[in-house]
Design a protein around this motif. Sequence first.
Motif, mmCIF file in Angstrom:
data_model
loop_
_atom_site.group_PDB
_atom_site.id
_atom_site.type_symbol
_atom_site.label_atom_id
_atom_site.label_comp_id
_atom_site.label_asym_id
_atom_site.label_seq_id
_atom_site.Cartn_x
_atom_site.Cartn_y
_atom_site.Cartn_z
ATOM 1 N N SER A 13 -5.698 2.692 -2.553
ATOM 2 C CA SER A 13 -5.750 3.225 -1.182
ATOM 3 C C SER A 13 -7.088 2.990 -0.501
ATOM 4 O O SER A 13 -7.640 3.869 0.148
ATOM 5 C CB SER A 13 -5.418 4.719 -1.168
ATOM 6 O OG SER A 13 -4.128 4.956 -1.640
ATOM 7 N N GLN A 19 -8.147 7.927 -0.595
ATOM 8 C CA GLN A 19 -7.231 9.059 -0.754
ATOM 9 C C GLN A 19 -5.937 8.570 -1.396
ATOM 10 O O GLN A 19 -5.526 7.441 -1.188
ATOM 11 C CB GLN A 19 -6.892 9.672 0.599
ATOM 12 C CG GLN A 19 -8.046 10.280 1.337
ATOM 13 C CD GLN A 19 -7.572 10.800 2.677
ATOM 14 O OE1 GLN A 19 -6.877 11.798 2.721
ATOM 15 N NE2 GLN A 19 -7.924 10.106 3.737
ATOM 16 N N ASP A 20 -5.287 9.419 -2.140
ATOM 17 C CA ASP A 20 -4.000 9.089 -2.738
ATOM 18 C C ASP A 20 -2.951 9.118 -1.623
ATOM 19 O O ASP A 20 -2.584 10.195 -1.142
ATOM 20 C CB ASP A 20 -3.684 10.100 -3.841
ATOM 21 C CG ASP A 20 -2.527 9.683 -4.706
ATOM 22 O OD1 ASP A 20 -1.601 9.008 -4.198
ATOM 23 O OD2 ASP A 20 -2.542 10.030 -5.894
ATOM 24 N N LYS A 21 -2.493 7.938 -1.196
ATOM 25 C CA LYS A 21 -1.631 7.859 -0.012
ATOM 26 C C LYS A 21 -0.375 8.715 -0.105
ATOM 27 O O LYS A 21 0.029 9.324 0.877
ATOM 28 C CB LYS A 21 -1.220 6.409 0.258
ATOM 29 C CG LYS A 21 -2.285 5.607 0.932
ATOM 30 C CD LYS A 21 -1.753 4.305 1.475
ATOM 31 C CE LYS A 21 -1.471 3.320 0.377
ATOM 32 N NZ LYS A 21 -1.116 1.990 0.889
ATOM 33 N N ILE A 24 -1.025 12.229 1.058
ATOM 34 C CA ILE A 24 -1.498 12.465 2.421
ATOM 35 C C ILE A 24 -0.353 13.057 3.239
ATOM 36 O O ILE A 24 0.792 12.612 3.146
ATOM 37 C CB ILE A 24 -2.010 11.153 3.057
ATOM 38 C CG1 ILE A 24 -3.275 10.682 2.334
ATOM 39 C CG2 ILE A 24 -2.268 11.328 4.550
ATOM 40 C CD1 ILE A 24 -3.755 9.310 2.773
ATOM 41 N N ASN A 53 -3.446 11.856 -10.027
ATOM 42 C CA ASN A 53 -2.725 13.050 -9.561
ATOM 43 C C ASN A 53 -1.302 13.116 -10.124
ATOM 44 O O ASN A 53 -0.353 13.456 -9.428
ATOM 45 C CB ASN A 53 -2.701 13.095 -8.026
ATOM 46 C CG ASN A 53 -4.087 13.102 -7.449
ATOM 47 O OD1 ASN A 53 -4.918 13.926 -7.813
ATOM 48 N ND2 ASN A 53 -4.368 12.158 -6.567
#
Length: 187
Positions: A13, A19-21, A24, A53
């Motif tokens: 990303s 960020q972990d798309k 989001i 995550n």
Amino acid sequence: MRTTGVILAGGASRRMGGQDKGLILFRGRPMVAWVVEALAPQVDELLIVANRNLESYRAFGHLVVSDLRPDFPGPLAGIEAALTALSGDEILCCPTDAPLLPPEYAARMSGSSPAVASWGAYWQPVFCRLPRTLLTGLRHSLDAGERSATRWLASLSPRVVPLDDLAARMQDADDPEALKALDRATD
């Protein structure tokens, strides 16, 4: 023919600032939640490929697997992980950042595989249908340094499925501006 829906959520990303798309928020919910909700009814089972995550992704109630290769080598590594974990005959892939995936996606991609979606003059390589039998060849390609999903798919001479009429709903939100534009364009 048993089809496993695959949500590719394992990228680095970079265009989203790392960020972990999938996590989001889009319209108040994680993007992956939208994709799970849209894809699950279209396939026999669902699988999420994620590299971080993992517990957050497992909370959606589907099998979560990670790339078998280090350092986020791209969507081909995610496809390899999915084909390795596959219990069925084929996979139907889409990215985690396509929160408005249409309900007719699987039906439109049905038929012989390998298949790749297209709109405009371009292939959309993360929107593809692939049989399990491609796993060995994909591993060899990755071992040889291949990282381009488009180039690898082209080597298979896939069936190209034009989805121009669905393109507005299938656009991926791979950077903050694209996410805002997708939200505005589909109000």
